[in-house]
Design a protein around this motif. Structure first.
Motif, short mmCIF file in Angstrom:
data_model
loop_
_atom_site.label_atom_id
_atom_site.label_comp_id
_atom_site.label_asym_id
_atom_site.label_seq_id
_atom_site.Cartn_x
_atom_site.Cartn_y
_atom_site.Cartn_z
N ASN A 240 0.83 -1.17 0.11
CA ASN A 240 -0.03 -0.03 -0.01
C ASN A 240 0.95 1.02 -0.14
N ILE A 241 0.09 2.81 -0.34
CA ILE A 241 1.03 3.49 -0.36
C ILE A 241 1.84 3.62 0.41
N ARG A 242 1.72 3.33 2.40
CA ARG A 242 2.74 3.60 3.01
C ARG A 242 3.66 1.76 3.41
N GLY A 243 3.54 1.81 2.56
CA GLY A 243 4.85 -0.07 2.19
C GLY A 243 4.41 -0.81 2.78
N ILE A 244 3.63 -1.10 3.59
CA ILE A 244 2.05 -2.60 4.43
C ILE A 244 2.09 -3.18 2.56
N ASP A 245 2.38 -4.66 3.16
CA ASP A 245 1.93 -5.69 2.34
C ASP A 245 1.21 -6.07 3.24
N LEU A 246 -0.23 -5.64 2.21
CA LEU A 246 -1.90 -6.32 3.13
C LEU A 246 -1.79 -7.38 3.06
N ASN A 247 -1.56 -7.80 2.06
CA ASN A 247 -1.96 -10.00 2.15
C ASN A 247 -0.65 -10.43 3.18
N ARG A 248 -0.28 -9.81 3.88
CA ARG A 248 0.98 -9.99 4.99
C ARG A 248 0.06 -9.38 6.37
N GLN A 249 -0.93 -8.88 6.48
CA GLN A 249 -1.66 -8.45 7.37
C GLN A 249 -2.28 -8.76 8.70
N PHE A 250 -2.57 -9.96 8.15
CA PHE A 250 -3.41 -11.10 8.78
C PHE A 250 -3.59 -11.93 10.26
N PRO A 251 -4.27 -11.85 11.09
CA PRO A 251 -3.26 -12.34 12.15
C PRO A 251 -4.00 -13.96 12.26
N ALA A 252 -2.87 -14.65 10.87
CA ALA A 252 -2.96 -15.96 11.00
C ALA A 252 -1.73 -16.52 10.85
N ASN A 253 -0.43 -16.47 12.22
CA ASN A 253 0.67 -17.37 12.37
C ASN A 253 1.49 -15.58 11.76
N TRP A 254 0.60 -14.19 11.69
CA TRP A 254 1.05 -12.87 11.81
C TRP A 254 2.77 -13.31 12.13
N ASP A 255 2.88 -13.20 13.68
CA ASP A 255 4.25 -13.36 13.88
C ASP A 255 5.37 -13.99 13.58
N SER A 256 5.11 -14.99 13.25
CA SER A 256 6.15 -15.96 11.85
C SER A 256 5.76 -15.14 10.55
N CYS A 257 5.20 -14.69 10.30
CA CYS A 257 5.09 -13.74 8.98
C CYS A 257 6.44 -12.72 9.42
N ARG A 258 6.37 -11.89 10.25
CA ARG A 258 6.52 -11.01 10.73
C ARG A 258 8.32 -11.16 10.58
N ASN A 259 8.88 -12.27 12.00
CA ASN A 259 9.82 -12.54 12.33
C ASN A 259 11.42 -13.39 11.20
N ASN A 260 10.33 -13.96 10.14
CA ASN A 260 11.05 -14.02 8.48
C ASN A 260 10.92 -13.66 7.93
N SER A 261 10.32 -12.38 8.01
CA SER A 261 10.25 -11.57 7.12
C SER A 261 11.79 -11.36 5.89
N PRO A 262 11.56 -10.82 4.89
CA PRO A 262 12.99 -10.23 4.19
C PRO A 262 13.28 -8.68 4.39
N VAL A 263 12.68 -8.23 4.51
CA VAL A 263 12.29 -6.68 5.00
C VAL A 263 12.14 -6.26 6.16
N GLN A 264 12.73 -5.62 7.22
CA GLN A 264 11.82 -4.62 8.31
C GLN A 264 11.86 -3.77 8.57
N SER A 265 11.72 -2.91 7.04
CA SER A 265 10.94 -1.60 7.30
C SER A 265 9.88 -1.80 6.34
N PRO A 266 9.03 -0.40 6.11
CA PRO A 266 8.12 -0.73 4.79
C PRO A 266 8.99 0.15 3.31
N CYS A 267 8.73 -0.94 2.54
CA CYS A 267 9.00 -0.63 1.24
C CYS A 267 8.31 -0.93 0.06
N ALA A 268 8.32 -1.90 -1.06
CA ALA A 268 8.13 -1.67 -1.84
C ALA A 268 7.74 -3.15 -2.05
N ARG A 269 7.40 -3.69 -1.42
CA ARG A 269 6.94 -5.67 -1.18
C ARG A 269 7.33 -5.83 0.32
#
Length: 395
Positions: free
Chosen positions: A245-274
């Motif tokens: 989205n316009i703030r650099g947040i992937d909207l299809n990684r925003q839902f509470p289904a093991n979100w912590d795991s998604c966040r911890n394993n994300s290849p990026v750690q700050s807002p960006c293109a994807r």
């Protein structure tokens, strides 16, 4: 098209005159009880537009009706007269013209403004649909939901969670448009009786979950946000591959289904293109609006249209019901897309829906190539997506 009631007119009468199902007429005029409508009051006739026509000296009622493929009585009814021959040469009458061509096209990308115009045209021609705003984007654009149908079964479909997947909006709107055309022109869709589907299913469509992101990809950033957006885009002013989205947040990684795991394993750690899932689940207004929509409606199943891969995902962590596999087999057989039960991914809309409600959810990856997919694929994508669309409604 609007038409004034005459003494003795009824929905049944107009259904016969214009060959439009009675239910569509009633649903196009939901605030009116037909036996309470007074002569002179207007009602809406779906699937028609009113076209002005200037009478010539040799014009006759039956010749005009035959040429325009409309009954003489329908012509008289629209023009509130009992005899066109009484009108003088040069007088303007109105021809009820059935809409048989789609409002949508695959010739140019859909930004938010284009989508809004198409929705407005659909509301005007097919007033039995309803359009509501379920929330607003970061930049304040209304996120619109379209509803159609009267059934007990509730099905939801959405598109453009990801900005550079804007072609999914075009596909979903074209599928809806064909459904509307079939309803008002007494034709089938992939062999399915659409009038029966209308009675059995209430369909919810959010055609553009991420309007700010789509506009960024297609039109570039607003001038006042250009430098800010370039910083999120590694200094580049080319946004063609932007997903977030316009703030650099992937909207299809925003839902509470093991979100912590998604966040911890994300290849990026700050807002960006994807790929950045944000600081917390449902932190973004677009994702929060979709969550609220689902909680309010208890959908029987959901389909999220993405690109690309010519495959679809239908399971999540074993929470999917047995029905999901049966539907997946059907979707695969009819579309030719590969059915995949599990992928190593979390925090998606489909993942959350399956986990939270234990009901079928599907992520449909349309087409093949590098996002954004070219419009040259549009017709091929549309044809295969139509099989999934109709199968989902008829299941």
């Amino acid at each position: 098209m609007e038409i004034r009631m005459r003494s003795g007119d009824s929905f049944s009468n107009f259904s016969s005159l214009f060959n439009i199902p009675f239910t569509l007429l009633a649903d196009s005029n939901p605030q009116r009880e037909q036996n309470q409508i007074k002569p002179g009051e207007k009602i809406k006739i779906p699937g028609f537009i009113s076209v002005p026509y200037r009478l010539k000296g040799d014009d006759e009622l039956h010749a005009i009706s035959a040429a325009k493929n409309i009954s003489p009585e329908a012509l008289l009814s629209l023009n509130q007269t009992s005899d066109l021959e009484q009108l003088q040469q040069g007088a303007i009458i109105y021809i009820p013209e059935r809409v048989t061509a789609p409002l949508t096209a695959g010739k140019a990308p859909y930004d938010y403004q284009t989508l809004t115009r198409v929705i407005e045209s659909m509301q005007r021609i097919y007033p039995f649909i309803s359009v509501t705003t379920i929330g607003k984007s970061v930049l304040g654009k209304p996120i619109q939901e379209i509803r159609i149908g009267n059934g007990m079964k509730k099905v939801h479909m959405n598109a453009s969670f990801h900005a550079n997947e804007w072609i999914t909006t075009m596909v979903l709107m074209s599928l809806l448009n064909k459904y509307l055309l079939c309803l008002t022109n007494d034709s089938s869709m992939c062999g399915q009786d659409v009038n029966k589907l209308y009675e059995q299913v209430e369909l919810s469509i959010v055609p553009m979950v991420n309007p700010d992101g789509v506009d960024l990809v297609l039109n570039g950033p607003p001038s006042e946000k250009r430098l800010e957006m370039m910083e999120l885009n590694e200094g580049s002013d080319e946004f063609i591959h932007w997903k977030a989205n316009i703030r650099g947040i992937d909207l299809n990684r925003q839902f509470p289904a093991n979100w912590d795991s998604c966040r911890n394993n994300s290849p990026v750690q700050s807002p960006c293109a994807r790929d950045f899932p944000g600081a917390a689940p449902l932190s973004e207004p677009e994702a929060a609006a979709m969550s609220e929509l689902v909680y309010k409606n208890a959908f029987d199943y959901v389909l999220a249209f993405h690109t690309q891969g010519e495959e679809f995902y239908w399971g999540y962590e074993g929470f999917e019901p047995l029905e999901s596999e049966q539907m997946a087999v059907d979707f695969e057989r009819k579309s030719g897309y590969k059915a995949i039960r599990y992928v190593n991914s979390h925090a998606g809309f489909k993942d959350w829906f399956i986990q939270e409600f234990k009901r079928p959810g599907f992520t449909i990856e349309l087409g093949r190539g590098i996002n954004p997919l070219p419009l040259s694929q549009f017709q091929q994508i549309l044809q295969r997506a139509e099989e999934i669309f109709t199968a989902a409604l008829s299941y």
